[in-house]
Design a protein around this motif. Structure first.
Motif, PDB file in Angstrom:
ATOM      1  N   MET A 175      29.240 -21.709   1.415  1.00 30.79           N
ATOM      2  CA  MET A 175      27.822 -22.053   1.331  1.00 30.79           C
ATOM      3  C   MET A 175      26.907 -20.909   1.735  1.00 30.79           C
ATOM      4  N   GLU A 176      27.322 -20.089   2.703  1.00 33.26           N
ATOM      5  CA  GLU A 176      26.455 -19.013   3.171  1.00 33.26           C
ATOM      6  C   GLU A 176      26.367 -17.872   2.160  1.00 33.26           C
ATOM      7  N   GLN A 177      27.204 -17.880   1.116  1.00 24.08           N
ATOM      8  CA  GLN A 177      27.203 -16.802   0.133  1.00 24.08           C
ATOM      9  C   GLN A 177      26.639 -17.235  -1.222  1.00 24.08           C
ATOM     10  N   LEU A 178      26.136 -18.454  -1.311  1.00 27.47           N
ATOM     11  CA  LEU A 178      25.656 -18.949  -2.596  1.00 27.47           C
ATOM     12  C   LEU A 178      24.428 -18.158  -3.065  1.00 27.47           C
ATOM     13  N   ARG A 179      24.366 -17.964  -4.380  1.00 27.59           N
ATOM     14  CA  ARG A 179      23.234 -17.261  -4.988  1.00 27.59           C
ATOM     15  C   ARG A 179      22.564 -18.199  -5.981  1.00 27.59           C
ATOM     16  N   PHE A 180      21.274 -18.470  -5.786  1.00 33.58           N
ATOM     17  CA  PHE A 180      20.541 -19.374  -6.661  1.00 33.58           C
ATOM     18  C   PHE A 180      20.468 -18.822  -8.077  1.00 33.58           C
ATOM     19  N   SER A 181      20.692 -19.722  -9.075  1.00 40.45           N
ATOM     20  CA  SER A 181      20.634 -19.304 -10.469  1.00 40.45           C
ATOM     21  C   SER A 181      19.568 -20.034 -11.274  1.00 40.45           C
ATOM     22  N   ALA A 182      19.487 -21.366 -11.135  1.00 42.28           N
ATOM     23  CA  ALA A 182      18.584 -22.112 -12.019  1.00 42.28           C
ATOM     24  C   ALA A 182      18.275 -23.470 -11.412  1.00 42.28           C
ATOM     25  N   ARG A 183      17.170 -24.067 -11.902  1.00 46.18           N
ATOM     26  CA  ARG A 183      16.767 -25.407 -11.490  1.00 46.18           C
ATOM     27  C   ARG A 183      16.240 -26.171 -12.701  1.00 46.18           C
ATOM     28  N   ARG A 184      16.575 -27.454 -12.751  1.00 47.47           N
ATOM     29  CA  ARG A 184      15.997 -28.353 -13.749  1.00 47.47           C
ATOM     30  C   ARG A 184      15.649 -29.671 -13.080  1.00 47.47           C
ATOM     31  N   ASP A 185      14.482 -30.196 -13.414  1.00 42.87           N
ATOM     32  CA  ASP A 185      14.022 -31.486 -12.889  1.00 42.87           C
ATOM     33  C   ASP A 185      14.080 -32.535 -13.994  1.00 42.87           C
ATOM     34  N   TYR A 186      14.506 -33.732 -13.611  1.00 43.95           N
ATOM     35  CA  TYR A 186      14.570 -34.843 -14.555  1.00 43.95           C
ATOM     36  C   TYR A 186      13.886 -36.051 -13.921  1.00 43.95           C
ATOM     37  N   VAL A 187      12.950 -36.662 -14.628  1.00 45.85           N
ATOM     38  CA  VAL A 187      12.337 -37.910 -14.187  1.00 45.85           C
ATOM     39  C   VAL A 187      13.005 -39.045 -14.959  1.00 45.85           C
ATOM     40  N   ILE A 188      13.563 -40.006 -14.212  1.00 45.51           N
ATOM     41  CA  ILE A 188      14.370 -41.070 -14.807  1.00 45.51           C
ATOM     42  C   ILE A 188      13.700 -42.408 -14.510  1.00 45.51           C
ATOM     43  N   GLU A 189      13.632 -43.268 -15.496  1.00 49.80           N
ATOM     44  CA  GLU A 189      13.000 -44.578 -15.331  1.00 49.80           C
ATOM     45  C   GLU A 189      14.013 -45.577 -14.766  1.00 49.80           C
ATOM     46  N   CYS A 190      14.361 -45.353 -13.499  1.00 52.70           N
ATOM     47  CA  CYS A 190      15.272 -46.263 -12.807  1.00 52.70           C
ATOM     48  C   CYS A 190      15.056 -46.135 -11.311  1.00 52.70           C
ATOM     49  N   ASN A 191      15.517 -47.105 -10.558  1.00 58.33           N
ATOM     50  CA  ASN A 191      15.502 -47.053  -9.108  1.00 58.33           C
ATOM     51  C   ASN A 191      16.478 -45.972  -8.628  1.00 58.33           C
ATOM     52  N   LEU A 288      13.029 -38.993  -9.382  1.00 58.15           N
ATOM     53  CA  LEU A 288      13.130 -37.577  -9.703  1.00 58.15           C
ATOM     54  C   LEU A 288      14.491 -37.071  -9.248  1.00 58.15           C
ATOM     55  N   THR A 289      15.225 -36.425 -10.153  1.00 56.65           N
ATOM     56  CA  THR A 289      16.467 -35.754  -9.769  1.00 56.65           C
ATOM     57  C   THR A 289      16.263 -34.255  -9.943  1.00 56.65           C
ATOM     58  N   ILE A 290      16.571 -33.511  -8.904  1.00 58.48           N
ATOM     59  CA  ILE A 290      16.418 -32.057  -8.911  1.00 58.48           C
ATOM     60  C   ILE A 290      17.807 -31.436  -8.916  1.00 58.48           C
ATOM     61  N   PHE A 291      18.138 -30.779 -10.014  1.00 59.01           N
ATOM     62  CA  PHE A 291      19.396 -30.054 -10.137  1.00 59.01           C
ATOM     63  C   PHE A 291      19.149 -28.584  -9.843  1.00 59.01           C
ATOM     64  N   GLU A 292      20.002 -27.988  -9.009  1.00 55.64           N
ATOM     65  CA  GLU A 292      19.977 -26.549  -8.787  1.00 55.64           C
ATOM     66  C   GLU A 292      21.392 -26.015  -8.910  1.00 55.64           C
ATOM     67  N   TRP A 293      21.531 -24.867  -9.574  1.00 52.04           N
ATOM     68  CA  TRP A 293      22.834 -24.245  -9.775  1.00 52.04           C
ATOM     69  C   TRP A 293      22.925 -22.966  -8.944  1.00 52.04           C
ATOM     70  N   PHE A 294      24.106 -22.742  -8.380  1.00 52.97           N
ATOM     71  CA  PHE A 294      24.357 -21.571  -7.545  1.00 52.97           C
ATOM     72  C   PHE A 294      25.677 -20.920  -7.960  1.00 52.97           C
ATOM     73  N   SER A 295      25.673 -19.588  -7.986  1.00 54.03           N
ATOM     74  CA  SER A 295      26.909 -18.846  -8.203  1.00 54.03           C
ATOM     75  C   SER A 295      27.495 -18.454  -6.859  1.00 54.03           C
ATOM     76  N   TYR A 296      28.717 -17.979  -6.880  1.00 51.47           N
ATOM     77  CA  TYR A 296      29.401 -17.618  -5.642  1.00 51.47           C
ATOM     78  C   TYR A 296      29.221 -16.140  -5.311  1.00 51.47           C
ATOM     79  N   GLY A 297      27.961 -15.690  -5.370  1.00 52.15           N
ATOM     80  CA  GLY A 297      27.637 -14.341  -4.933  1.00 52.15           C
ATOM     81  C   GLY A 297      27.696 -13.286  -6.008  1.00 52.15           C
TER      82      GLY A 297
END
Length: 358
Positions: A175-191, A288-297
């Motif tokens: 976890m301490e070596q993760l490198r941020f790559s991308a983010r996508r947000d999705y709004v879903i019509e559900c609880n 709202l679901t927030i997806f973020e992707w990380f590479s291993y450095g």
């Protein structure tokens, strides 16, 4: 909030799901905001925003304003982001500042939460500035995330995470070596709980996720539950000539790990990348679901990987929105669990009942 319509049954083979009303009643979300989100570790932002001395980060937890600061000595703290004078929000976004200045009447607070100054306040009786400070909350960082818990009696974050850091590291995700790559947000019509329920079982994989089903050894797919989290162990199938594959491993020892941390945070750990999924209620039937992707450095996460995750997410959105519509039916109240496949959902419902006092 009347919760008398549900009593949690700890024996999975005898248990029923939480009532449909829990997914549709606006009063339930208000209770969850206080008793579930207000008493659990919540991601409020990226750790890099408060890595430097003198930095701050503003966020919120189901509408409750949160302020995270790191003072000049390097101490990380979290507070209510509401001025003690007239209730204005103190800060927005993130940045660097020697003090936090209220934009309404220019009251200032030190980065340790103490009131630093208030203009034109002479003549106020029974007033001691030294006693005025922002309410403070437990705060911790883990990898690229800042977590805050509004409950002063909350267990430490490490206790909640249990074996997750070690197990993730064993397949390459440090976890301490993760490198941020991308983010996508999705709004879903559900609880928000509909989405969590869906994440916590692989029962729907054969019917709803044909591409993912080709990747995983479904016969050996299992869910293990722990005090505040569950893990889904999903061995990645060896190559067998059965069509295009996202992962082309020749051995059967590789695996994916899917972690859910109560109540609304997930980690999807693969041999070459990790994605996080933060689930935030926007209303009783909107999430709202927030997806973020990380590479291993190393290099950025491949676009094909992100597209593959997006494909699965859109399949899940279709399912979850269909379930939400069905939960509003007058002809449905509760369901039963598959003992073989839905122990993770049962575990989630038990924690919900515990925190809500049902």
């Amino acid at each position: 909030m009347d919760l008398s319509d549900f009593t949690f049954e700890p024996q999975l083979a005898r248990a029923s799901t939480i009532p449909a009303r829990w997914y549709t009643d606006p009063a339930m979300l208000e209770a969850e905001s206080r008793k579930v989100f207000g008493r659990s570790w919540q991601v409020v932002g990226p750790a890099c925003d408060v890595a430097a001395p003198g930095s701050y980060l503003a966020g919120e937890v189901t509408g409750e304003p949160i302020l995270v600061t790191r003072d000049q000595s390097g101490i990380l703290r979290a507070f209510s982001n509401v001025c003690r004078h007239r209730g204005s929000l103190l800060a927005e976004g993130h940045g660097q500042a020697p003090v936090i200045r209220c934009p309404y009447h220019a009251w200032t607070y030190s980065l340790d939460g103490c009131l630093h100054g208030q203009p034109e306040f002479e003549g106020v009786e029974h007033w001691d500035r030294s006693l005025v400070r922002l309410p403070q909350f437990p705060v911790e960082t883990w990898g690229p995330f800042v977590f805050v818990n509004q409950d002063p009696q909350a267990p430490p974050l490490a206790q909640v995470l249990g074996a997750i850091p070690r197990e993730a590291a064993e397949i390459g995700c440090h976890m301490e070596q993760l490198r941020f790559s991308a983010r996508r947000d999705y709004v879903i019509e559900c609880n928000w709980k509909v989405y969590i329920d869906n994440y916590l079982e692989g029962y729907h994989l054969p019917a709803a996720h044909p591409s993912l089903f080709r990747e995983l050894d479904y016969a050996r797919y299992r869910v293990d539950t722990f005090r505040y989290y569950s893990s889904q162990i999903a061995p990645i199938r060896a190559r067998s000539g059965d069509g295009a594959r996202r992962y082309e491993f020749t051995g059967g020892g590789n695996r994916a790990l899917y972690y859910w941390i109560f109540p609304n945070f997930m980690l999807n750990v693969y041999p070459d990348n990790m994605s996080s999924n933060l689930i935030l209620p926007l209303g009783p039937d909107r999430t709202l679901t927030i997806f973020e992707w990380f590479s291993y450095g190393g290099a950025e996460v491949a676009q094909a990987t992100i597209d593959f995750s997006d494909e699965i997410q859109r399949e899940d959105i279709k399912i979850c929105e269909s379930v939400q519509r069905g939960l509003k039916s007058r002809n449905y109240t509760q369901g039963r669990f598959s003992v073989k496949r839905e122990n993770g959902v049962h575990h989630f419902h038990g924690l919900l009942a515990e925190f809500l006092g049902a």
